[in-house]
Design an enzyme around this catalytic site. Structure first.
Site, PDB file in Angstrom:
ATOM      1  N   GLY A 176      25.087  24.521   3.390  1.00  9.52           N
ATOM      2  CA  GLY A 176      25.569  23.183   3.735  1.00  9.52           C
ATOM      3  C   GLY A 176      27.079  23.058   3.563  1.00  9.52           C
ATOM      4  N   ALA A 177      27.780  22.835   4.689  1.00  8.87           N
ATOM      5  CA  ALA A 177      29.242  22.690   4.644  1.00  8.87           C
ATOM      6  C   ALA A 177      29.616  21.224   4.549  1.00  8.87           C
ATOM      7  CB  ALA A 177      29.878  23.323   5.884  1.00  8.87           C
ATOM      8  N   ARG A 269      21.729  14.533  -0.666  1.00  8.13           N
ATOM      9  CA  ARG A 269      21.056  13.939  -1.813  1.00  8.13           C
ATOM     10  C   ARG A 269      20.122  12.829  -1.326  1.00  8.13           C
ATOM     11  NH1 ARG A 269      23.413  15.122  -6.745  1.00  8.13           N
ATOM     12  NH2 ARG A 269      22.697  13.173  -7.656  1.00  8.13           N
ATOM     13  N   HIS A 441      61.720   7.637  -0.130  1.00  6.91           N
ATOM     14  CA  HIS A 441      61.993   9.012   0.249  1.00  6.91           C
ATOM     15  C   HIS A 441      62.444   9.787  -0.984  1.00  6.91           C
ATOM     16  CE1 HIS A 441      63.395  12.397   2.604  1.00  6.91           C
ATOM     17  NE2 HIS A 441      64.528  12.383   1.907  1.00  6.91           N
TER      18      HIS A 441
HETATM   19  P1  NAI Z   1      26.417  16.383   2.683  1.00  9.65           P
HETATM   20  O1  NAI Z   1      25.520  15.433   3.347  1.00  9.65           O
HETATM   21  O2  NAI Z   1      27.856  16.065   2.500  1.00  9.65           O
HETATM   22  O3  NAI Z   1      26.351  17.789   3.451  1.00  9.65           O
HETATM   23  C1  NAI Z   1      25.156  18.497   3.653  1.00  9.65           C
HETATM   24  C2  NAI Z   1      25.369  19.568   4.701  1.00  9.65           C
HETATM   25  O4  NAI Z   1      24.252  20.438   4.707  1.00  9.65           O
HETATM   26  C3  NAI Z   1      25.482  18.986   6.103  1.00  9.65           C
HETATM   27  O5  NAI Z   1      26.645  19.506   6.693  1.00  9.65           O
HETATM   28  C4  NAI Z   1      24.188  19.454   6.778  1.00  9.65           C
HETATM   29  O6  NAI Z   1      24.342  19.654   8.174  1.00  9.65           O
HETATM   30  C5  NAI Z   1      23.924  20.783   6.051  1.00  9.65           C
HETATM   31  N1  NAI Z   1      22.523  21.244   6.089  1.00  9.65           N
HETATM   32  C6  NAI Z   1      21.403  20.503   5.895  1.00  9.65           C
HETATM   33  N2  NAI Z   1      20.295  21.293   5.973  1.00  9.65           N
HETATM   34  C7  NAI Z   1      20.714  22.575   6.192  1.00  9.65           C
HETATM   35  C8  NAI Z   1      20.062  23.838   6.368  1.00  9.65           C
HETATM   36  N3  NAI Z   1      18.718  23.977   6.320  1.00  9.65           N
HETATM   37  N4  NAI Z   1      20.806  24.947   6.587  1.00  9.65           N
HETATM   38  C9  NAI Z   1      22.172  24.839   6.648  1.00  9.65           C
HETATM   39  N5  NAI Z   1      22.839  23.669   6.483  1.00  9.65           N
HETATM   40  C10 NAI Z   1      22.133  22.551   6.268  1.00  9.65           C
HETATM   41  O7  NAI Z   1      25.694  16.713   1.292  1.00  9.65           O
HETATM   42  P2  NAI Z   1      26.240  17.256  -0.095  1.00  9.65           P
HETATM   43  O8  NAI Z   1      27.479  18.064   0.098  1.00  9.65           O
HETATM   44  O9  NAI Z   1      25.049  17.890  -0.728  1.00  9.65           O
HETATM   45  O10 NAI Z   1      26.632  15.956  -0.878  1.00  9.65           O
HETATM   46  C11 NAI Z   1      25.634  15.006  -1.236  1.00  9.65           C
HETATM   47  C12 NAI Z   1      26.194  13.620  -1.387  1.00  9.65           C
HETATM   48  O11 NAI Z   1      27.057  13.545  -2.486  1.00  9.65           O
HETATM   49  C13 NAI Z   1      26.937  13.168  -0.162  1.00  9.65           C
HETATM   50  O12 NAI Z   1      26.442  11.915   0.209  1.00  9.65           O
HETATM   51  C14 NAI Z   1      28.352  13.070  -0.616  1.00  9.65           C
HETATM   52  O13 NAI Z   1      29.022  11.975   0.002  1.00  9.65           O
HETATM   53  C15 NAI Z   1      28.249  12.879  -2.116  1.00  9.65           C
HETATM   54  N6  NAI Z   1      29.397  13.507  -2.752  1.00  9.65           N
HETATM   55  C16 NAI Z   1      30.625  12.968  -2.581  1.00  9.65           C
HETATM   56  C17 NAI Z   1      31.742  13.569  -3.108  1.00  9.65           C
HETATM   57  C18 NAI Z   1      33.085  12.983  -2.837  1.00  9.65           C
HETATM   58  O14 NAI Z   1      33.156  11.823  -2.458  1.00  9.65           O
HETATM   59  N7  NAI Z   1      34.154  13.727  -2.984  1.00  9.65           N
HETATM   60  C19 NAI Z   1      31.645  14.795  -3.910  1.00  9.65           C
HETATM   61  C20 NAI Z   1      30.310  15.293  -3.987  1.00  9.65           C
HETATM   62  C21 NAI Z   1      29.241  14.644  -3.449  1.00  9.65           C
END
Ligand code: NAI
Length: 463
Positions: A176-177, A269, A441
């Site tokens: 998951g990227a 999540r 600046h």
């Molecule tokens: P995410 O929803 O950002 O990314 C999940 C990725 O996994 C997607 O690109 C999806 O296409 C891919 N994916 C899904 N199933 C797959 C498969 N079988 N094979 C390959 N790729 C697959 O989820 P993530 O990174 O787990 O984050 C979870 C939540 O936590 C998000 O809602 C995020 O907004 C939040 N979060 C926010 C942060 C921030 O604001 N900086 C930091 C960490 C988490």
């Protein structure tokens, strides 16, 4: 048994901020938390610890790559992983204790244990049942499961395990990227791990501005991350020390696999509502597991509210905080409002990525005529001096009225820069308003002004 105006279940950013606002508004408030420390996922196993590892590894990168250029001679830096973990744990401790202090200061009771709601007006914690006129569910989220992949938090880990690995792995496959995969993937890449990211979609960070996606991927590749896009992970097999990740490429259905010391599962999540007793109460929950609420965060059951990751919307700590304040103000009889059109999203990689409002793709789909103004950090003196000239600011404005509709930044301090655009959007500003605001600046924020100059049609100066 104690009696409260408000009991909030969960002490993450939604719950603890909501509790403080309740207390400030004169409501007798308690928070139920079963973890040893307050602060929920964000403070204990999410935002805060990941930022400690991001910061230390970014400095490592800076030392290794830019010190010599600046005339700074240091012996080649070594990583003391145990100490880095201790630093991270110390940061967690300072933050969770900070919340504890704020609870005491605001006379908020911490009901220790896991809570459930036996009936409206009552919250059970351990063997005790407490009364509350209003109950707010702020129970957060947990990693969603991926079929065929069993998480053991040792070899196959979620973000929680990835933040506390026993040693730095030689190889890591990130599934998951998205936000978690790229933030933690880049931490380990900087520590010398060979990181391969397998993503289902054809682009990284699906849904984000397309130009940002392209530049972001290029930068991450330069940092050593490898990408396999358009690939669905179908399973992970493990031995005692290794894992094999099998995936299928969507373009031709061919199958392949990758070996790794560690597999990070970061595929999204889902709301965490186990054990609350919502079913028995008849609280409506969507088929995605999100608690259904109205514009005042009220569920269909009188006196029960929900906020944060367990309801619809982006799973972001700051969105939960805003809802926490709003639910408290609503309970106190005020008329709060959360503007869901102006919620910034930030990825804390190096450089950072930040966005707010609409993307070009969304505006095109809606048939909304817009003008765009972009400015490369290469044209920003401060960024060049700081080896931070990769990236750009892009501002999108209504073609007729010049009102700002969205902004997308990849570059130094993007997560901070985005906020002047958020404030401008809250005030319904035009790009010209930003462009005519004097910016000090030399600062990175001049790049925002330059993009605003371009978007307003006046023209950027240093482009
Ligand atoms: P995410 O929803 O950002 O990314 C999940 C990725 O996994 C997607 O690109 C999806 O296409 C891919 N994916 C899904 N199933 C797959 C498969 N079988 N094979 C390959 N790729 C697959 O989820 P993530 O990174 O787990 O984050 C979870 C939540 O936590 C998000 O809602 C995020 O907004 C939040 N979060 C926010 C942060 C921030 O604001 N900086 C930091 C960490 C988490």
């Amino acid at each position: 048994m104690a009696s409260y105006d408000v009991i909030i279940i969960g002490s993450g950013p939604g719950g603890y901020v909501g509790a403080i606002r309740c207390a400030q508004l004169g409501l007798k408030t308690a928070v139920v938390e079963g973890r040893e420390t307050l602060g929920g996922t964000c403070l204990n196993i999410g935002c805060i610890p990941s930022k400690a590892l991001l910061h230390s590894t970014e400095l490592l990168h800076e030392t290794e790559h830019n010190f010599e250029k600046m005339g700074l001679k240091v012996a080649s830096p070594k990583v003391d992983w145990k100490q880095m973990q201790a630093y991270k744990d110390d940061v967690i401790g300072q933050n969770t204790k900070g919340v504890e202090f704020l609870f005491k200061k605001n006379k908020i009771d911490w009901l220790k244990g896991w809570g459930s709601i036996p009936e409206a007006g009552k919250v059970k914690v351990g063997d005790e049942v407490h009364e509350a006129k209003h109950i707010v569910v702020a129970s957060g989220s947990e990693p969603s499961a991926l079929p065929g992949v069993e998480v053991d938090e040792k070899i196959v880990v979620t973000s929680e395990g990835a933040l506390a690995l026993g040693k730095i792995p030689k190889t890591m496959v990130v599934i998951g990227a998205g936000v978690i995969g790229l933030e933690l993937g880049s931490v380990y890449a900087r520590l010398g791990t060979k990181v391969t990211v397998v993503e289902y979609m054809e682009t990284i960070t699906p849904g984000m501005d397309a130009e940002v996606q392209r530049q972001f991927q290029k930068i991450l590749k330069k940092q050593g991350l490898e990408f396999i896009l358009g690939a669905a992970v179908e399973g992970v097999e493990t031995t005692k020390t290794k894992a094999k990740v099998s995936y299928k490429l969507k373009k031709d259905d061919s199958e392949a696999s990758l070996d790794a010391d560690i597999v990070l599962v970061s595929t999204g999540r889902k709301p965490y509502t186990d054990g609350l007793g919502l079913d028995a109460l008849g609280v409506k929950v969507s088929d995605r597991g999100q608690i259904e609420v109205d514009g005042h965060y009220r569920t269909n059951i009188d006196g029960i509210y929900a906020i944060g990751d367990c309801i619809a919307g982006p799973m972001l700590a700051h969105k939960a905080e805003d809802e926490g304040m709003a639910v408290a103000e609503g309970i106190a009889g005020q008329h709060p409002h959360v503007n869901y059109d102006v919620i910034p999203g930030v990825i804390y990689t190096h450089p950072e990525v930040a966005s707010v409002g609409k993307t070009e793709a969304e505006l095109k789909e809606a048939g909304h005529a817009y003008r765009k103004g972009s400015f490369q950090f290469m044209g920003n003196g401060r960024a060049r001096a700081n080896f931070a000239a990769d990236g750009f600011v892009k501002i999108l404005a209504d073609k007729e009225t010049d009102r700002i509709l969205g902004a997308h930044i990849i570059g130094p301090m993007a997560g901070d820069l985005i906020h002047e655009i958020c404030v401008a959007m809250e005030f319904g500003a035009a790009a010209e308003d930003l462009a005519r605001t004097c910016h000090a600046h030399p600062t990175y924020s001049e790049a925002v002004r330059e993009a605003a100059l371009a978007a307003s049609g006046m023209g950027a100066i240093h482009a």
